[in-house]
Motif scaffolding. Structure first.
Motif, mmCIF file in Angstrom:
data_model
loop_
_atom_site.group_PDB
_atom_site.id
_atom_site.type_symbol
_atom_site.label_atom_id
_atom_site.label_comp_id
_atom_site.label_asym_id
_atom_site.label_seq_id
_atom_site.Cartn_x
_atom_site.Cartn_y
_atom_site.Cartn_z
ATOM 1 N N GLU A 26 35.332 111.685 -14.491
ATOM 2 C CA GLU A 26 34.210 112.174 -15.309
ATOM 3 C C GLU A 26 32.851 111.650 -14.825
ATOM 4 O OE1 GLU A 26 36.475 110.000 -16.140
ATOM 5 O OE2 GLU A 26 35.594 108.306 -17.237
ATOM 6 N N ILE A 27 32.871 110.589 -13.984
ATOM 7 C CA ILE A 27 31.598 109.998 -13.542
ATOM 8 C C ILE A 27 30.953 110.839 -12.446
ATOM 9 C CG2 ILE A 27 30.540 107.966 -12.441
ATOM 10 C CD1 ILE A 27 32.690 106.257 -13.767
ATOM 11 N N LYS A 28 29.632 110.990 -12.548
ATOM 12 C CA LYS A 28 28.889 111.674 -11.493
ATOM 13 C C LYS A 28 28.246 110.639 -10.570
ATOM 14 C CE LYS A 28 25.128 114.740 -10.375
ATOM 15 N NZ LYS A 28 23.826 115.289 -10.762
ATOM 16 N N PHE A 29 28.487 110.785 -9.268
ATOM 17 C CA PHE A 29 27.944 109.830 -8.293
ATOM 18 C C PHE A 29 26.765 110.431 -7.544
ATOM 19 C CE2 PHE A 29 30.899 106.274 -8.238
ATOM 20 C CZ PHE A 29 31.985 106.785 -8.935
ATOM 21 N N THR A 30 25.647 109.696 -7.583
ATOM 22 C CA THR A 30 24.524 110.039 -6.706
ATOM 23 C C THR A 30 24.338 108.852 -5.764
ATOM 24 O OG1 THR A 30 22.941 109.080 -8.252
ATOM 25 C CG2 THR A 30 23.392 111.443 -8.469
ATOM 26 N N GLY A 31 23.493 109.025 -4.728
ATOM 27 C CA GLY A 31 23.322 107.897 -3.813
ATOM 28 C C GLY A 31 22.209 108.120 -2.817
ATOM 29 N N TYR A 32 21.911 107.051 -2.098
ATOM 30 C CA TYR A 32 20.846 107.098 -1.101
ATOM 31 C C TYR A 32 21.209 106.211 0.091
ATOM 32 C CZ TYR A 32 16.414 106.230 1.232
ATOM 33 O OH TYR A 32 15.442 106.121 2.180
ATOM 34 N N ASP A 33 20.842 106.679 1.274
ATOM 35 C CA ASP A 33 21.005 105.847 2.466
ATOM 36 C C ASP A 33 19.799 106.127 3.366
ATOM 37 O OD1 ASP A 33 23.765 104.458 3.951
ATOM 38 O OD2 ASP A 33 21.976 104.850 5.165
ATOM 39 N N SER A 34 19.219 105.086 3.933
ATOM 40 C CA SER A 34 18.033 105.271 4.776
ATOM 41 C C SER A 34 18.393 106.048 6.051
ATOM 42 C CB SER A 34 17.417 103.915 5.128
ATOM 43 O OG SER A 34 18.378 103.123 5.805
ATOM 44 N N ASN A 35 19.682 106.110 6.366
ATOM 45 C CA ASN A 35 20.157 106.905 7.492
ATOM 46 C C ASN A 35 20.580 108.278 6.945
ATOM 47 O OD1 ASN A 35 22.037 108.154 9.265
ATOM 48 N ND2 ASN A 35 22.510 106.190 10.233
ATOM 49 N N SER A 36 19.831 109.327 7.336
ATOM 50 C CA SER A 36 20.090 110.629 6.709
ATOM 51 C C SER A 36 21.456 111.205 7.110
ATOM 52 C CB SER A 36 18.967 111.613 7.044
ATOM 53 O OG SER A 36 18.924 111.814 8.441
ATOM 54 N N GLN A 37 21.921 110.824 8.289
ATOM 55 C CA GLN A 37 23.259 111.272 8.692
ATOM 56 C C GLN A 37 24.323 110.701 7.743
ATOM 57 O OE1 GLN A 37 24.104 113.474 11.358
ATOM 58 N NE2 GLN A 37 25.986 113.406 10.176
ATOM 59 N N ASN A 38 24.157 109.429 7.381
ATOM 60 C CA ASN A 38 25.089 108.816 6.422
ATOM 61 C C ASN A 38 25.076 109.576 5.093
ATOM 62 O OD1 ASN A 38 25.884 106.890 8.225
ATOM 63 N ND2 ASN A 38 24.951 105.143 7.156
ATOM 64 N N GLN A 39 23.879 109.998 4.656
ATOM 65 C CA GLN A 39 23.794 110.762 3.406
ATOM 66 C C GLN A 39 24.556 112.073 3.511
ATOM 67 O OE1 GLN A 39 19.702 109.433 1.147
ATOM 68 N NE2 GLN A 39 19.772 111.454 2.059
ATOM 69 N N GLU A 40 24.334 112.760 4.615
ATOM 70 C CA GLU A 40 25.038 114.048 4.804
ATOM 71 C C GLU A 40 26.552 113.838 4.845
ATOM 72 O OE1 GLU A 40 23.527 116.256 8.189
ATOM 73 O OE2 GLU A 40 21.484 115.693 7.619
ATOM 74 N N ASP A 41 26.966 112.804 5.598
ATOM 75 C CA ASP A 41 28.408 112.520 5.688
ATOM 76 C C ASP A 41 28.975 112.182 4.306
ATOM 77 O OD1 ASP A 41 28.334 112.926 8.402
ATOM 78 O OD2 ASP A 41 28.278 110.791 8.935
ATOM 79 N N ALA A 42 28.220 111.397 3.534
ATOM 80 C CA ALA A 42 28.711 110.969 2.217
ATOM 81 C C ALA A 42 28.920 112.162 1.288
ATOM 82 C CB ALA A 42 27.746 109.965 1.589
ATOM 83 N N ILE A 43 28.030 113.148 1.406
ATOM 84 C CA ILE A 43 28.223 114.359 0.589
ATOM 85 C C ILE A 43 29.433 115.141 1.093
ATOM 86 C CG2 ILE A 43 27.205 116.597 -0.050
ATOM 87 C CD1 ILE A 43 24.453 115.172 -0.008
#
Lengths: 282, 282
Positions: A26-43
């Protein structure tokens, strides 16, 4: 608990989200990484649903999982910005300087100082594993300083993750970790360096390396971006541990020089008792 | 090939017999160990069928699998006593002094100097594993000095065991092994010692040790009865390797003292390339 925001979408932050998602869908996860590739991979890997620099104001828990030397500044800034019902936790490998940096912060009670004893020699969101934290130790420092209601959310999360809680003060934490974690990384990096330096003029030396070498040098694959900051943050304790290690090596070398093989065997025999201790710990 | 005799019924001698028995069930295995409990265990575990100090005169192959510092004397004595159709092989971790000790022996051509790159941190016949040698490297030194017909039996055995052959001279062998095997055992023993010494006044330190520490310190469980002799036999090369290792550690410590975290990260980054090399070797 409905929203968790993770800053630093690497091995630990990613593994945390993957495991908690399974336990609490039920939890919604948001996040941030200064490396934009890491952000894309995480999604793409399902670690977070949405990337954003600023968490929503109704976020329940913010997890800081960035390198050790970035945490103090990030923690102060995060505490400055959050509302009264948000808990901030961190996963940093060092605790003394970090806890000191927020000792007088007006929102100190909204922070929980944590350290999951888990990792691999790999890094980044692609290295994240759903079961990395399962049954591992989670150390909490200065637990009495965290607000009891907000702390309840942390306990709920750690129980869902099946982690074993340990409590200690930040100085004790950093002193112990220098010996059981930071020193073994350095010994492994320097073993790798010594053999690589030798290999420059000796080809194919690794052909003769057995599983013992691979095991001892495994941590030399670890990320410098994670480890140089740990050395910065835990300098004093790491220097103490290294001095004792180098002194032990030098004494051992002296025994070899002196042909004291009985003394060497005795010394190794005493260290063998680590077998029982490690087996107990597993 | 009908009869093989193994002197030294430990991890290597035992694993050798278990694997070869499966591949060549027609061979009869006899053996000897100065520890009578090991002899009894070896019979009970099916490693040998019969324990005897002297091999039958029609034994095809005698394998010497005792500690490194006992091999020279045992090898000379064994060569003195055998008939013309018997091959003697050894599994010792050091080769230079051993090969020198029989350089002028009238039966030198009945000896094959070998070293299987395999082992675990455990010892004794109960630690033997049928698959320990499978796909592992077997180093042969001075292969040109062994009689071609007798050598044929060794090749037949090593092929049946599925081992990968490598050839090198004894000096090269000992120099390389000091770096990729002996040094990693010493680094691991001394890491264990440093942490155990610390633990005397710091309780429960191991509770915080993760899988990285366990991996790096695994070899500290190894047998002193095997390792003190290796240090004796390979003293010069091990001292060289230790000096380089201690120097690398000291330089790394100096960088921490100087707060040169960029230099530390660069150095660790260079060592990271061991990842590719180790992965290639697997």
């Amino acid at each position: 608990m409905k929203k968790i925001h993770i800053i630093g979408l690497g091995l630990l932050g990613g593994s945390f989200a993957l495991a908690l998602k399974k336990a609490k869908p039920e939890i919604k996860f948001t996040g941030y990484d200064s490396n934009s590739q890491n952000q894309e991979d995480a999604i793409a890997l399902g670690i977070i649903e949405e990337a954003k620099e600023k968490p929503d104001m109704d976020t329940d828990v913010i997890v800081l999982a960035t390198p050790a030397n970035t945490l103090s500044e990030l923690l102060v800034k995060t505490l400055d910005e959050i509302g009264p019902n948000t808990l901030v936790m961190d996963f940093g490998s060092t605790k003394e300087a970090l806890c000191k940096s927020v000792a007088d912060h007006p929102k100190r009670e909204q922070y929980l100082a944590g350290h999951p004893i888990a990792g691999t020699e790999y890094s980044g969101p692609k290295a994240a594993q759903e079961n990395l934290l399962d049954k591992k130790v989670f150390i909490i420092c200065e637990m009495e300083k965290t607000n009891i209601h907000l702390k309840g959310m942390a306990y709920e999360i750690l129980e869902a993750l099946n982690m074993k809680l340990r409590f200690m003060d930040p100085e004790e934490h950093d002193r112990h970790l220098a010996f059981v974690s930071h020193l073994s990384h350095i010994s492994s990096f320097m073993l790798g360096k010594t053999v690589l330096d030798k290999m420059e003029d000796e080809k194919n030396i690794f052909d003769m390396a057995g599983s013992g070498f691979a095991s001892t040098v495994r941590l030399a694959k670890s990320s410098p971006a994670m480890w140089a900051p740990i050395m910065e943050e835990n300098k004093k304790n790491i220097l103490d541990a290294m001095s004792l290690y180098i002194a032990s090596l030098s004494k051992f070398r002296d025994k070899i020089i002196a042909d004291d093989y009985e003394g060497l065997a005795n010394e190794m025999g005493k260290v063998n008792k680590i077998r029982d201790i490690l087996d107990l710990g597993q």
